[in-house]
Design an enzyme around this catalytic site. Structure first.
Site, PDB file in Angstrom:
ATOM      1  N   GLN A  65     -73.136  37.511  20.995  1.00  0.00           N
ATOM      2  CA  GLN A  65     -72.056  39.034  20.905  1.00  0.00           C
ATOM      3  C   GLN A  65     -71.882  39.634  21.770  1.00  0.00           C
ATOM      4  OE1 GLN A  65     -69.858  36.657  18.722  1.00  0.00           O
ATOM      5  NE2 GLN A  65     -70.516  36.516  16.643  1.00  0.00           N
ATOM      6  N   ASP A  89     -63.208  34.606  15.462  1.00  0.00           N
ATOM      7  CA  ASP A  89     -64.699  35.227  14.075  1.00  0.00           C
ATOM      8  C   ASP A  89     -65.247  36.308  14.087  1.00  0.00           C
ATOM      9  OD1 ASP A  89     -67.141  35.721  15.697  1.00  0.00           O
ATOM     10  OD2 ASP A  89     -67.333  33.238  16.160  1.00  0.00           O
ATOM     11  N   GLU A 109     -56.905  33.138  20.375  1.00  0.00           N
ATOM     12  CA  GLU A 109     -57.716  32.308  19.109  1.00  0.00           C
ATOM     13  C   GLU A 109     -56.775  31.033  18.638  1.00  0.00           C
ATOM     14  OE1 GLU A 109     -60.464  31.736  17.880  1.00  0.00           O
ATOM     15  OE2 GLU A 109     -59.758  29.705  17.099  1.00  0.00           O
ATOM     16  N   ASP A 160     -65.158  33.412  24.415  1.00  0.00           N
ATOM     17  CA  ASP A 160     -65.964  33.222  23.348  1.00  0.00           C
ATOM     18  C   ASP A 160     -65.631  31.809  23.020  1.00  0.00           C
ATOM     19  OD1 ASP A 160     -68.098  32.817  21.311  1.00  0.00           O
ATOM     20  OD2 ASP A 160     -66.704  34.333  20.325  1.00  0.00           O
ATOM     21  N   SER A 162     -65.635  27.472  21.629  1.00  0.00           N
ATOM     22  CA  SER A 162     -66.879  26.801  20.931  1.00  0.00           C
ATOM     23  C   SER A 162     -67.168  24.945  22.775  1.00  0.00           C
ATOM     24  CB  SER A 162     -66.372  26.360  20.184  1.00  0.00           C
ATOM     25  OG  SER A 162     -65.261  25.368  20.766  1.00  0.00           O
TER      26      SER A 162
HETATM   27  N1  SPD Z   1     -73.125  25.348  21.046  1.00  0.00           N
HETATM   28  C1  SPD Z   1     -72.760  26.071  20.267  1.00  0.00           C
HETATM   29  C2  SPD Z   1     -72.310  27.688  21.017  1.00  0.00           C
HETATM   30  C3  SPD Z   1     -71.297  28.763  20.331  1.00  0.00           C
HETATM   31  C4  SPD Z   1     -70.332  29.345  20.925  1.00  0.00           C
HETATM   32  N2  SPD Z   1     -69.570  30.069  20.296  1.00  0.00           N
HETATM   33  C5  SPD Z   1     -69.983  30.722  19.170  1.00  0.00           C
HETATM   34  C6  SPD Z   1     -68.638  32.050  18.634  1.00  0.00           C
HETATM   35  C7  SPD Z   1     -68.954  33.187  18.193  1.00  0.00           C
HETATM   36  N3  SPD Z   1     -68.269  34.257  18.355  1.00  0.00           N
END
Ligand code: SPD
Length: 287
Positions: A65, A89, A109, A160, A162
Site C-alpha cells: 500500500q 479495502d 471500487e 489498486d 486484483s
Molecule cells: N496477486 C494479488 C495481487 C493483489 C493486489 N491488490 C491488493 C489490494 C490491496 N489493497
C-alpha cells in the site's frame, strides 16, 4: 489439534501454492463480482482473499500500500487530485490521505462488499480513512467511469487492482491506459499493480510495450512482500513528464512527521525500487 491451512488458488502461478495457517473464518460470501473471504490467520493477522487469492494480510500490507501510493505521489511535485481505482479495502486511501497537498480523492471500487468487510474486519488497520472529507467513494466499473468524459482530471491515478482474471481483467487493457492518460492533468502520473517479475515477465513486458505508446515516460518498480506470489509485486508507472528521471527520483522528500507514519517507503527505497535484476532489465528495459 490439526492446523487448518488456507492455500491460494493457483490461477496465475501454476505449480506453486502459498499457504497460511488459518485460525477462524470470519466471513465468507459471494458478491455480485467475486468470492470474498476474510479469515484470522495464526501469524499474519486478518487476511482478505478475493476469488481464492490473498489481497491483504495485516502483517505485511504496508509494503504494497505504501509503495503503490508513495512512488507516484512523491514523483509528483504537488499532487492535489487523486483517483484510486479499486482499493476497496481502504489501504491505499489511508496512504494517499497522508499527503497534505491532496485536496480531492475519488475512489472507484466496483464491489461494495470489499469496503463493507474491510470496515468490519480491518477497522483499525486498513479502513481507517473512509471518513476523510476529501473522499468521494463510488461503486462503479472504473473502465466505464474513465471512458465517459465526466470523470474529472487528476494529478495521480492509482490502480489498486486484483489480478487480470475476473473483474480486474479490463484494467490491464490498452484502452484503459489510454483513458487514464486522458484523465490526467499535465505532468500527471499513473501507477498500477504490475504483477511479479518472477512469474509474469511476459505479461509485464507486454503491458509496458503497449503503454509506452501512450506515455512518454514508463518505468517498472517493485517491492518485496511475503504473502504475494513469489514474495514480490511490481508497479507500472507512467508519467506525462518527459524528463528522464520523472519517476525514479522523488520530487519531494518525506517530512519528519510523515516518516514516523511510514513503515516501508523512504526516499532511498523509492530510487532502489526501479533498479531491476538483469534478467528483468533485458526483457523489459527497452520500452
Ligand atoms: N496477486 C494479488 C495481487 C493483489 C493486489 N491488490 C491488493 C489490494 C490491496 N489493497
Amino acid at each position: 489439534s490439526t492446523t487448518q491451512w488456507f492455500s491460494e488458488t493457483e490461477a496465475m502461478w501454476p505449480g506453486q501454492k502459498f499457504c497460511l495457517a488459518q485460525e477462524e473464518v470470519l466471513f465468507h460470501g459471494k458478491s455480485d463480482f467475486q468470492d470474498v473471504l476474510v479469515f484470522k490467520s495464526q501469524t499474519y493477522g486478518n487476511v482478505l482473499v478475493l476469488d481464492g487469492v490473498i489481497q491483504v494480510t495485516e502483517r505485511d500490507e504496508f509494503s504494497y500500500q505504501e509503495m503503490i501510493s508513495h512512488l507516484p505521489l512523491y514523483s509528483h511535485a504537488n499532487p492535489k487530485s487523486v483517483l484510486i481505482v479499486g482499493g476497496g479495502d481502504g489501504g491505499v486511501l489511508r496512504e494517499v490521505a497522508k499527503h497534505p497537498s491532496v485536496e480531492k480523492i475519488v475512489m472507484c471500487e466496483i464491489d461494495p462488499m470489499v469496503c463493507d468487510v474491510s470496515k468490519k474486519f480491518f477497522a483499525d488497520t486498513l479502513a481507517t480513512t473512509f471518513n476523510d472529507p476529501r473522499l468521494t467513494l463510488m461503486h462503479d466499473d472504473a473502465a466505464a467511469f474513465l471512458r465517459n468524459g465526466d470523470c474529472g482530471k487528476y494529478d495521480v491515478i492509482i490502480v489498486d487492482s486484483s489480478d487480470p482474471v475476473g473483474p480486474a481483467e479490463v484494467l490491464f487493457r490498452s484502452e484503459f491506459y489510454e483513458n487514464m492518460k486522458n484523465a490526467l492533468n499535465p505532468n500527471g502520473i499513473v501507477c498500477t499493480q504490475g504483477e511479479c517479475l518472477w512469474l509474469h515477465i511476459d505479461l509485464i513486458a507486454d503491458v509496458l510495450g503497449r503503454v509506452g505508446g501512450f506515455f512518454p515516460t514508463v518505468q517498472y518498480a517493485y517491492t518485496t512482500i511475503p504473502t504475494y506470489p513469489s514474495g514480490q509485486i511490481g508497479f507500472v508507472l507512467c508519467s506525462l513528464d518527459e524528463s528522464p528521471n520523472a519517476l525514479n527520483k522523488p520530487k519531494r522528500i518525506v517530512d519528519e512527521k510523515t516518516a514516523e507514519n511510514l513503515r516501508y517507503y523512504n526516499s532511498k527505497i523509492h530510487e532502489a525500487a526501479f533498479v531491476l535484476p538483469s534478467f528483468a532489465e533485458k526483457k523489459i528495459a527497452p520500452v
